[in-house]
Design an enzyme around this catalytic site. Sequence first.
Site, PDB file in Angstrom:
ATOM      1  N   TYR A  76      -8.935  15.314  -7.563  1.00  0.00           N
ATOM      2  CA  TYR A  76      -8.103  14.487  -8.454  1.00  0.00           C
ATOM      3  C   TYR A  76      -7.316  15.380  -9.405  1.00  0.00           C
ATOM      4  O   TYR A  76      -6.102  15.213  -9.582  1.00  0.00           O
ATOM      5  CB  TYR A  76      -9.007  13.535  -9.224  1.00  0.00           C
ATOM      6  CG  TYR A  76      -8.313  12.691 -10.268  1.00  0.00           C
ATOM      7  CD1 TYR A  76      -7.714  11.481  -9.935  1.00  0.00           C
ATOM      8  CD2 TYR A  76      -8.277  13.090 -11.609  1.00  0.00           C
ATOM      9  CE1 TYR A  76      -7.087  10.700 -10.904  1.00  0.00           C
ATOM     10  CE2 TYR A  76      -7.662  12.317 -12.581  1.00  0.00           C
ATOM     11  CZ  TYR A  76      -7.064  11.121 -12.222  1.00  0.00           C
ATOM     12  OH  TYR A  76      -6.445  10.353 -13.186  1.00  0.00           O
ATOM     13  N   ASP A  89       0.880  -1.179   0.000  1.00  0.00           N
ATOM     14  CA  ASP A  89       0.000   0.000   0.000  1.00  0.00           C
ATOM     15  C   ASP A  89       0.908   1.216   0.000  1.00  0.00           C
ATOM     16  O   ASP A  89       1.618   1.477   0.978  1.00  0.00           O
ATOM     17  CB  ASP A  89      -0.899  -0.014   1.243  1.00  0.00           C
ATOM     18  CG  ASP A  89      -1.853   1.174   1.254  1.00  0.00           C
ATOM     19  OD1 ASP A  89      -1.610   2.173   0.529  1.00  0.00           O
ATOM     20  OD2 ASP A  89      -2.847   1.112   1.996  1.00  0.00           O
TER      21      ASP A  89
HETATM   22  N1  LIG Z   1      -8.336   5.526 -16.887  1.00  0.00           N
HETATM   23  C1  LIG Z   1      -8.267   6.793 -17.251  1.00  0.00           C
HETATM   24  O1  LIG Z   1      -9.129   7.312 -17.989  1.00  0.00           O
HETATM   25  C2  LIG Z   1      -7.120   7.661 -16.824  1.00  0.00           C
HETATM   26  C3  LIG Z   1      -6.991   8.916 -17.418  1.00  0.00           C
HETATM   27  C4  LIG Z   1      -5.931   9.732 -17.052  1.00  0.00           C
HETATM   28  C5  LIG Z   1      -5.032   9.304 -16.113  1.00  0.00           C
HETATM   29  N2  LIG Z   1      -5.184   8.081 -15.521  1.00  0.00           N
HETATM   30  C6  LIG Z   1      -4.197   7.690 -14.524  1.00  0.00           C
HETATM   31  O2  LIG Z   1      -3.600   6.497 -14.964  1.00  0.00           O
HETATM   32  C7  LIG Z   1      -3.183   5.745 -13.826  1.00  0.00           C
HETATM   33  C8  LIG Z   1      -3.738   4.331 -13.941  1.00  0.00           C
HETATM   34  O3  LIG Z   1      -5.142   4.406 -13.976  1.00  0.00           O
HETATM   35  P1  LIG Z   1      -6.065   3.148 -14.345  1.00  0.00           P
HETATM   36  O4  LIG Z   1      -7.116   3.646 -15.230  1.00  0.00           O
HETATM   37  O5  LIG Z   1      -5.211   2.007 -14.720  1.00  0.00           O
HETATM   38  O6  LIG Z   1      -6.738   2.888 -12.905  1.00  0.00           O
HETATM   39  P2  LIG Z   1      -7.181   1.557 -12.171  1.00  0.00           P
HETATM   40  O7  LIG Z   1      -7.529   0.504 -13.134  1.00  0.00           O
HETATM   41  O8  LIG Z   1      -8.174   2.002 -11.172  1.00  0.00           O
HETATM   42  O9  LIG Z   1      -5.823   1.098 -11.436  1.00  0.00           O
HETATM   43  C9  LIG Z   1      -5.315   1.877 -10.381  1.00  0.00           C
HETATM   44  C10 LIG Z   1      -4.071   1.205  -9.851  1.00  0.00           C
HETATM   45  O10 LIG Z   1      -3.583   1.997  -8.762  1.00  0.00           O
HETATM   46  C11 LIG Z   1      -3.299   1.137  -7.668  1.00  0.00           C
HETATM   47  N3  LIG Z   1      -3.460   1.796  -6.381  1.00  0.00           N
HETATM   48  C12 LIG Z   1      -4.485   2.569  -5.972  1.00  0.00           C
HETATM   49  N4  LIG Z   1      -4.297   2.924  -4.681  1.00  0.00           N
HETATM   50  C13 LIG Z   1      -3.122   2.360  -4.292  1.00  0.00           C
HETATM   51  C14 LIG Z   1      -2.385   2.344  -3.080  1.00  0.00           C
HETATM   52  N5  LIG Z   1      -2.825   2.993  -1.964  1.00  0.00           N
HETATM   53  N6  LIG Z   1      -1.225   1.658  -3.028  1.00  0.00           N
HETATM   54  C15 LIG Z   1      -0.777   0.980  -4.117  1.00  0.00           C
HETATM   55  N7  LIG Z   1      -1.426   0.952  -5.289  1.00  0.00           N
HETATM   56  C16 LIG Z   1      -2.588   1.633  -5.360  1.00  0.00           C
HETATM   57  C17 LIG Z   1      -4.304   0.014  -7.819  1.00  0.00           C
HETATM   58  O11 LIG Z   1      -3.826  -1.100  -7.116  1.00  0.00           O
HETATM   59  P3  LIG Z   1      -4.804  -2.144  -6.332  1.00  0.00           P
HETATM   60  O12 LIG Z   1      -5.979  -2.382  -7.227  1.00  0.00           O
HETATM   61  O13 LIG Z   1      -3.936  -3.341  -6.202  1.00  0.00           O
HETATM   62  O14 LIG Z   1      -5.174  -1.477  -5.077  1.00  0.00           O
HETATM   63  C18 LIG Z   1      -4.333  -0.197  -9.327  1.00  0.00           C
HETATM   64  O15 LIG Z   1      -3.269  -1.049  -9.715  1.00  0.00           O
HETATM   65  C19 LIG Z   1      -3.683   6.492 -12.612  1.00  0.00           C
HETATM   66  O16 LIG Z   1      -2.643   7.276 -12.074  1.00  0.00           O
HETATM   67  C20 LIG Z   1      -4.763   7.383 -13.173  1.00  0.00           C
HETATM   68  O17 LIG Z   1      -4.942   8.531 -12.390  1.00  0.00           O
HETATM   69  C21 LIG Z   1      -6.205   7.249 -15.865  1.00  0.00           C
END
Ligand SMILES: NC(=O)c1ccc[n+]([C@@H]2O[C@H](COP(=O)([O-])OP(=O)(O)OC[C@H]3O[C@@H](n4cnc5c(N)ncnc54)[C@H](OP(=O)(O)O)[C@@H]3O)[C@@H](O)[C@H]2O)c1
Length: 260
Positions: A155, A64
């Site tokens: 965010y 975490d």
């Molecule tokens: N999807 C979009 O449209 C989008 C757009 C712009 C930017 N982003 C950015 O891209 C990145 C990845 O997003 P995603 O869409 O892949 O999101 P996601 O599917 O929700 O995955 C989020 C990841 O962050 C990890 N995480 C969250 N809290 C954590 C903690 N306290 N400690 C360790 N790991 C933690 C989760 O791990 P666990 O599940 O194992 O907890 C998961 O692997 C993020 O930084 C997000 O802000 C996403």
Amino acid sequence: MIPDAPRAEISRGRVVVTGASRGIGAAIVRALRERGAQVLAVGRDADALDRLAHETGAWIAAVDLRAPGAPARVVEVARDALGGVDGLVQSAGVIRYQGVGAIDAAAVDEQVGVNLVAPLMLAQALAPELRATRGAIVNVASTLATRPAPLTAVYSATKAAMLAWTRVFAVELAPDVRVNAIAPGVVDTAMVRQPRLAPGEPLPDAPERLVEAQLEALRALHPLGRLGAPEDVAAAVVFLLDASWVTGAVLNVDGGLTAC
Ligand SMILES: NC(=O)c1ccc[n+]([C@@H]2O[C@H](COP(=O)([O-])OP(=O)(O)OC[C@H]3O[C@@H](n4cnc5c(N)ncnc54)[C@H](OP(=O)(O)O)[C@@H]3O)[C@@H](O)[C@H]2O)c1
């Protein structure tokens, strides 16, 4: 070769990836493993990380990133598993859709903790390793850092802050370590498949239909006519890890969202 030139081909080296248990981070792990990198995949969900390890051969660490001592723990595991670090990719992130009037302190703490404090402190903790190898950092920010959308104040602020410290680290760690960021548009992952409700708006009987309608509206904002796939972002990460004369940059990977 120019003496002391920054290294290329970091995407085939030893890379720590956070947020690796799913979504964009998992796609980054797959892309790097396909290139032959040694990868330490960091997330919280141990079962998901186990599956990823079996599939890709990545090293894993269930951490975490908000926990006290998390950066030191990642450094220790990275040293043990990889023997050194050439690249750090920070994809861990969390969003809580809350409108003005409904923003609560716990959600502020969580988003600031995961999106701002954790990556900054992990980059700092790994900086000596990365200096030693003339490595690179890629931070996954968001177009929301600069392009507003309702319900995302906290965010968006954390991602804007990430862009700010990315540039400062790029200057401070030059010429040894390159530090860049990616600003994705809307990428189809679990993060965006949650209903976005205005303050006081009830959850409808069929939330999945609301989510589909919301995704359709978001899709229409992207000139390239589709939402991003995690692999679109992973390809940009590979580029920035290896882009030997790029530092302090923000690369929009957004289907044209910010062009209009
Ligand atoms: N999807 C979009 O449209 C989008 C757009 C712009 C930017 N982003 C950015 O891209 C990145 C990845 O997003 P995603 O869409 O892949 O999101 P996601 O599917 O929700 O995955 C989020 C990841 O962050 C990890 N995480 C969250 N809290 C954590 C903690 N306290 N400690 C360790 N790991 C933690 C989760 O791990 P666990 O599940 O194992 O907890 C998961 O692997 C993020 O930084 C997000 O802000 C996403």
